[in-house]
Motif scaffolding. Structure first.
Motif, PDB file in Angstrom:
ATOM      1  N   PRO A   6       1.011  -1.166   0.195  1.00 30.56           N
ATOM      2  CA  PRO A   6      -0.130  -0.044   0.146  1.00 30.56           C
ATOM      3  C   PRO A   6       0.802   1.380   0.039  1.00 30.56           C
ATOM      4  CG  PRO A   6      -0.210  -1.193   2.067  1.00 30.56           C
ATOM      5  CD  PRO A   6       0.532  -2.062   1.141  1.00 30.56           C
ATOM      6  N   GLU A   7       2.158   1.295   0.099  1.00 33.48           N
ATOM      7  CA  GLU A   7       2.823   2.408   0.193  1.00 33.48           C
ATOM      8  C   GLU A   7       3.238   2.899  -1.036  1.00 33.48           C
ATOM      9  OE1 GLU A   7       7.533   1.402   0.570  1.00 33.48           O
ATOM     10  OE2 GLU A   7       6.329   0.376   2.064  1.00 33.48           O
ATOM     11  N   PHE A   8       3.026   2.146  -2.217  1.00 31.74           N
ATOM     12  CA  PHE A   8       2.908   2.355  -3.581  1.00 31.74           C
ATOM     13  C   PHE A   8       1.753   3.148  -4.254  1.00 31.74           C
ATOM     14  CE2 PHE A   8       5.940  -1.230  -2.785  1.00 31.74           C
ATOM     15  CZ  PHE A   8       7.003  -0.635  -2.800  1.00 31.74           C
ATOM     16  N   HIS A   9       2.189   4.154  -4.975  1.00 27.33           N
ATOM     17  CA  HIS A   9       0.882   4.612  -5.728  1.00 27.33           C
ATOM     18  C   HIS A   9       1.325   4.902  -7.210  1.00 27.33           C
ATOM     19  CE1 HIS A   9       2.408   8.299  -3.982  1.00 27.33           C
ATOM     20  NE2 HIS A   9       1.919   8.927  -5.071  1.00 27.33           N
ATOM     21  N   LEU A  10       0.405   4.809  -7.904  1.00 27.32           N
ATOM     22  CA  LEU A  10       0.672   5.038  -9.404  1.00 27.32           C
ATOM     23  C   LEU A  10      -0.177   6.340  -9.928  1.00 27.32           C
ATOM     24  CD1 LEU A  10       0.856   2.658 -12.450  1.00 27.32           C
ATOM     25  CD2 LEU A  10      -0.973   4.402 -12.607  1.00 27.32           C
ATOM     26  N   VAL A  11       0.467   7.011 -10.748  1.00 35.47           N
ATOM     27  CA  VAL A  11       0.084   8.236 -11.449  1.00 35.47           C
ATOM     28  C   VAL A  11       0.162   8.337 -12.642  1.00 35.47           C
ATOM     29  CG1 VAL A  11       0.101   9.677  -9.110  1.00 35.47           C
ATOM     30  CG2 VAL A  11       2.001   9.888 -10.952  1.00 35.47           C
ATOM     31  N   PRO A  16       4.834  18.516 -16.092  1.00 36.55           N
ATOM     32  CA  PRO A  16       6.085  18.619 -16.519  1.00 36.55           C
ATOM     33  C   PRO A  16       7.223  17.969 -15.649  1.00 36.55           C
ATOM     34  CG  PRO A  16       4.912  20.630 -17.122  1.00 36.55           C
ATOM     35  CD  PRO A  16       4.138  19.890 -16.196  1.00 36.55           C
ATOM     36  N   ASP A  17       7.104  18.274 -14.462  1.00 31.29           N
ATOM     37  CA  ASP A  17       7.946  17.794 -13.387  1.00 31.29           C
ATOM     38  C   ASP A  17       7.939  16.401 -13.211  1.00 31.29           C
ATOM     39  OD1 ASP A  17       5.254  18.158 -11.949  1.00 31.29           O
ATOM     40  OD2 ASP A  17       6.223  18.417 -10.264  1.00 31.29           O
ATOM     41  N   TYR A  18       6.819  15.785 -13.425  1.00 33.02           N
ATOM     42  CA  TYR A  18       6.633  14.347 -13.299  1.00 33.02           C
ATOM     43  C   TYR A  18       7.334  13.804 -14.503  1.00 33.02           C
ATOM     44  CZ  TYR A  18       3.224  14.096  -9.532  1.00 33.02           C
ATOM     45  OH  TYR A  18       3.084  13.931  -8.170  1.00 33.02           O
ATOM     46  N   MET A  19       7.401  14.375 -15.642  1.00 35.63           N
ATOM     47  CA  MET A  19       8.017  13.827 -16.894  1.00 35.63           C
ATOM     48  C   MET A  19       9.409  13.932 -16.627  1.00 35.63           C
ATOM     49  SD  MET A  19       7.295  12.631 -19.825  1.00 35.63           S
ATOM     50  CE  MET A  19       8.614  11.627 -19.792  1.00 35.63           C
ATOM     51  N   VAL A  20      10.017  15.095 -16.135  1.00 31.97           N
ATOM     52  CA  VAL A  20      11.424  15.040 -15.676  1.00 31.97           C
ATOM     53  C   VAL A  20      11.752  13.774 -14.745  1.00 31.97           C
ATOM     54  CG1 VAL A  20      13.262  16.456 -14.380  1.00 31.97           C
ATOM     55  CG2 VAL A  20      11.584  17.590 -16.207  1.00 31.97           C
ATOM     56  N   LEU A  21      10.885  13.543 -13.709  1.00 29.87           N
ATOM     57  CA  LEU A  21      11.257  12.464 -12.979  1.00 29.87           C
ATOM     58  C   LEU A  21      11.259  11.111 -13.498  1.00 29.87           C
ATOM     59  CD1 LEU A  21       9.074  13.581  -9.840  1.00 29.87           C
ATOM     60  CD2 LEU A  21      11.428  13.573 -10.011  1.00 29.87           C
ATOM     61  N   PHE A  45      10.145   9.702 -28.752  1.00 23.86           N
ATOM     62  CA  PHE A  45       8.601   9.316 -28.672  1.00 23.86           C
ATOM     63  C   PHE A  45       7.864   9.932 -27.260  1.00 23.86           C
ATOM     64  CE2 PHE A  45      10.047   5.757 -31.453  1.00 23.86           C
ATOM     65  CZ  PHE A  45       9.419   6.458 -32.672  1.00 23.86           C
ATOM     66  N   ASP A  46       8.685  10.446 -26.373  1.00 25.80           N
ATOM     67  CA  ASP A  46       8.378  10.872 -25.044  1.00 25.80           C
ATOM     68  C   ASP A  46       7.153  11.759 -25.314  1.00 25.80           C
ATOM     69  OD1 ASP A  46       9.677   9.329 -23.396  1.00 25.80           O
ATOM     70  OD2 ASP A  46      11.222  10.541 -23.056  1.00 25.80           O
ATOM     71  N   LEU A  47       7.471  12.749 -26.086  1.00 31.05           N
ATOM     72  CA  LEU A  47       6.345  13.633 -26.244  1.00 31.05           C
ATOM     73  C   LEU A  47       5.048  13.216 -26.838  1.00 31.05           C
ATOM     74  CD1 LEU A  47       8.167  16.879 -27.308  1.00 31.05           C
ATOM     75  CD2 LEU A  47       7.243  16.493 -25.099  1.00 31.05           C
ATOM     76  N   HIS A  48       5.018  12.106 -27.621  1.00 27.93           N
ATOM     77  CA  HIS A  48       3.918  11.573 -28.289  1.00 27.93           C
ATOM     78  C   HIS A  48       3.224  10.203 -27.306  1.00 27.93           C
ATOM     79  CE1 HIS A  48       4.712  13.956 -31.382  1.00 27.93           C
ATOM     80  NE2 HIS A  48       6.192  13.563 -31.449  1.00 27.93           N
ATOM     81  N   SER A  49       3.901   9.965 -26.177  1.00 28.11           N
ATOM     82  CA  SER A  49       3.487   8.912 -25.322  1.00 28.11           C
ATOM     83  C   SER A  49       2.807   9.253 -24.204  1.00 28.11           C
ATOM     84  CB  SER A  49       4.716   8.028 -25.071  1.00 28.11           C
ATOM     85  OG  SER A  49       5.445   7.727 -26.327  1.00 28.11           O
TER      86      SER A  49
END
Length: 151
Positions: A6-11, A16-21, A45-49
């Motif tokens: 349960p300590e894990f969560h998906l988003v 933009p800051d999540y894309m950097v991560l 392909f990152d911008l199209h994914s």
């Protein structure tokens, strides 16, 4: 569906800051740990994914993406889990989320090119090998495909 700790969560990555991560996490896993040339990870392909991140508390520990291809195909790629977090169901959490998201978007088939040693893992999601695979930067990759919907 896999039930990770349960300590894990998906988003879904929408900031933009999540894309950097996600990119930093991939660099740690693919370039530093697996010694895959950085140019191969930066495929344009990152911008199209559509990307996901899994967090353990506030630390990103797993990621993956999918993108739409012609003929309603979903290309799943860049699925990665930090070494210290492997074996906790996070890879399954990422794959299940990507498949569900692709299906929501109307994709009818999915494909990916995992390392050969992960074939059984992806078989568990209904993926089947197509051909013998290819060598990329010293890693044997397989082409695997499946229909979307119930397996």
């Amino acid at each position: 569906m896999t039930q990770p700790h349960p300590e894990f969560h998906l988003v879904r990555v929408t900031r933009p800051d999540y894309m950097v991560l996600a990119k930093e996490l991939r660099h740690r896993i693919f370039v530093e740990e697996q010694e895959i040339p950085q140019a191969l990870d930066h495929d344009g392909f990152d911008l199209h994914s559509m990307h996901v991140l899994v967090f353990a508390d506030d630390e990103p520990v797993a990621t993956g993406r999918w993108r739409e291809e012609p003929e309603t195909w979903a290309d799943l790629s860049r699925i990665a889990v930090l070494k210290a977090y492997r074996g906790n169901g996070l890879g399954a959490m990422v794959v299940e989320a990507l498949l569900a998201w692709a299906e929501e978007a109307g994709m009818q088939r999915a494909w990916l090119e995992p390392h050969a040693h992960l074939e059984a893992f992806y078989n568990g999601f209904g993926f089947e090998r197509r051909g013998e695979g290819t060598e990329v930067a010293g890693h044997h990759l397989l082409r695997m495909e499946r229909s979307l919907g119930p397996i």
